[in-house]
Design an enzyme around this catalytic site. Structure first.
Site, PDB file in Angstrom:
ATOM      1  CB  SER A 118      -0.930  -0.125   1.128  1.00 39.19           C
ATOM      2  OG  SER A 118      -0.095   0.317   2.399  1.00 39.19           O
ATOM      3  CE  LYS A 119      -2.275   6.657  -2.125  1.00 40.64           C
ATOM      4  NZ  LYS A 119      -3.468   7.075  -1.695  1.00 40.64           N
ATOM      5  NE  ARG A 120       0.274   0.285   5.866  1.00 41.48           N
ATOM      6  CZ  ARG A 120       0.916  -1.002   6.331  1.00 41.48           C
ATOM      7  NH1 ARG A 120       1.756  -0.954   6.899  1.00 41.48           N
ATOM      8  NH2 ARG A 120       0.309  -1.939   5.667  1.00 41.48           N
TER       9      ARG A 120
END
Ligand code: GLU
Length: 465
Positions: free
Chosen positions: A240-242
């Site tokens: 994910s963006k994380r």
């Protein structure tokens, strides 16, 4: 046989790493096998789908160079085909109208603990059905899962996959408002588009047996399936963006080049089986083999992406880089000649991971450093430094041949004669000229920025430091 494959994004967001990898593997499979690569927009979720996302996805694909053949297919424009399929399934007995209410189904769930639909309306008398229709009871349409024990298929990556039909309840294919569900639209479209191989993320493995039953119920050819391994972040959680993974457009805006990004994406779940991982797009197409894609999840590694990107950049011609930079920053290098800019690129291209980084790190070629960062000053500018730099300045004033080689020779001679190391002489000069203590060969920088600039900057540093 020439395969026909498709990428089928749902336009509910930008094209991200996972979607781009799926699109790429479809593209590679098509090109490697002289096939065709198509795109279908799965926009049946009217609330979440947006034309602007479709546009962004297409833009990203074009930027990457993953161009598709034929016109985009929009699911939202194919309602009639889905209705025809539903009619056919109802008339050939493969599907039925289900008038069970939510409450009935929930009651069954709480009594039995089972989430499967038990087929209340599967073999109902026509009289019951007519009665329900007469009072206009809402209904869904469900596929009749056949009585055979299993559904099997051969996945080109995961091998033999078998699912017991008892695990598949008679699932809904059209909601009570008549709208068809994904497992129906997907099958109807792939068939109408003549898709021979369905290549998609492994999160769809559980849909595949249902879709195979749908193909059979509609008496259609079942395509081959290949599910691509999941992409995880460094912590082994779903990417994910994380994890620093960004949308394709962000990589573009940050000055990554399509070839580099494609090279990196191609290695997410596949490798050419050789040591060499830096490949041109043509090489990747030539080497790509879908059956060699791994089952094991791939891990997104930003450092590796940066490394690959840097490798591609350093292999590009200075002219190509120059024109690519102009695309993202038309003003870059305007104050200097083209030759000067090409010289900057030559020195910096092997030290940058992206065009944006190259631009950022090249500022001192065009602008005099004004402030000096304190830590570097403390490290490089000692008590005796002023005198040393002044001496270098006076030697350079007499220096006539302002080339890299001759500057190197002069300064090295000076250091040897005075028994002074690089750190004592060149680091302060670099700080004066560049405002930083890191960078490519200082002799090359001096020769490129020229005598006047060097003198002006050294005098400024002597005055300030
Ligand atoms: N729209 C689906 C998705 O974005 C595509 C599924 C498929 O490729 O069959 O996951």
């Amino acid at each position: 046989m020439n395969p026909r494959v498709r990428f089928a994004p749902s336009p509910t967001g930008n094209l991200h790493i996972g979607g781009a990898r799926t699109a790429l593997f479809n593209y590679l499979f098509a090109k490697h096998n002289n096939g065709q690569f198509l795109v279908r927009i799965e926009d049946t979720d009217l609330e979440r789908s947006k034309q602007e996302y479709t546009d962004q996805i297409c833009e990203s694909m074009i930027w990457l160079g993953l161009d598709w053949e034929e016109e985009l297919v929009y699911q939202s424009k194919r309602t009639q085909s889905y209705q025809n399929a539903i009619e056919l399934l109802l008339s050939n007995g493969s599907a039925y109208k289900c008038f069970s209410t939510k409450e009935e189904i929930e009651k069954h769930r709480s009594e039995t603990g089972s989430f499967s639909y038990p087929g209340f309306w599967r073999d109902r008398d026509q009289a019951d059905i007519d009665k329900a229709l007469e009072i206009e009871s809402p209904f869904t349409i469900r596929l009749k899962i056949p009585n055979e024990k299993n559904t099997s298929y051969h996945d080109m990556i995961y091998g033999e996959i078998t699912i017991e039909n008892s695990e598949l309840d008679d699932f809904i294919i059209a909601r009570s408002d008549g709208s068809p569900v994904y497992n129906l639209t997907n099958v109807v479209d792939d068939s109408d588009m003549g898709i021979t191989h369905v290549i998609r993320g492994e999160d769809h493995i559980s849909n595949t047996p249902k879709q195979i039953l749908m193909y059979k119920a509609l008496d259609l050819n079942v395509p081959k399936f290949a599910h691509l391994p999941m992409i995880l972040g460094q912590d082994k959680k779903r990417l994910s963006k994380r994890h620093g993974a960004m949308g394709v457009q962000t990589y573009r805006d940050d000055g990554f080049q399509p070839e580099a990004l494609l090279n990196y994406l191609s290695l997410l779940g596949w490798n050419p089986g050789t040591e060499e991982e830096i490949m041109s797009f043509d090489e990747i197409i030539q080497k790509f083999d879908l059956t060699m894609v791994h089952k094991k999840s791939a891990v997104f590694d930003e450092k590796k992406l940066n490394w690959i990107s840097g490798q591609h950049l350093s292999q590009q011609s200075n002219h190509t880089i120059f024109s690519n930079i102009k695309v993202i920053n038309a003003n870059w290098g305007k104050s200097e000649s083209q030759d000067f800019c090409l010289g900057v690129i030559e020195l910096m291209k092997s030290r940058s991971k992206s065009l944006v980084e190259l631009i950022e790190q090249s500022d001192y070629y065009f602008n005099d450093p004004i402030d000096f960062d304190e830590k570097s000053v403390r490290k490089t500018w000692k008590n005796e430094t002023g005198i040393i730099v002044e001496t270098v300045q006076s030697i350079l004033e007499k220096h006539e041949n302002w080339t890299t080689e001759s500057l190197e020779e002069t300064l090295k001679t000076f250091m040897a004669e005075n028994d002074l190391g690089f750190g004592k002489v060149m680091n302060p000069i670099r700080l004066a000229l560049c405002g930083t203590v890191n960078g490519p060969s200082l002799f090359s920088i001096m020769s490129l920025i020229g005598q006047d600039t060097c003198f002006r900057r050294i005098s400024h540093a002597l005055g300030t430091l």
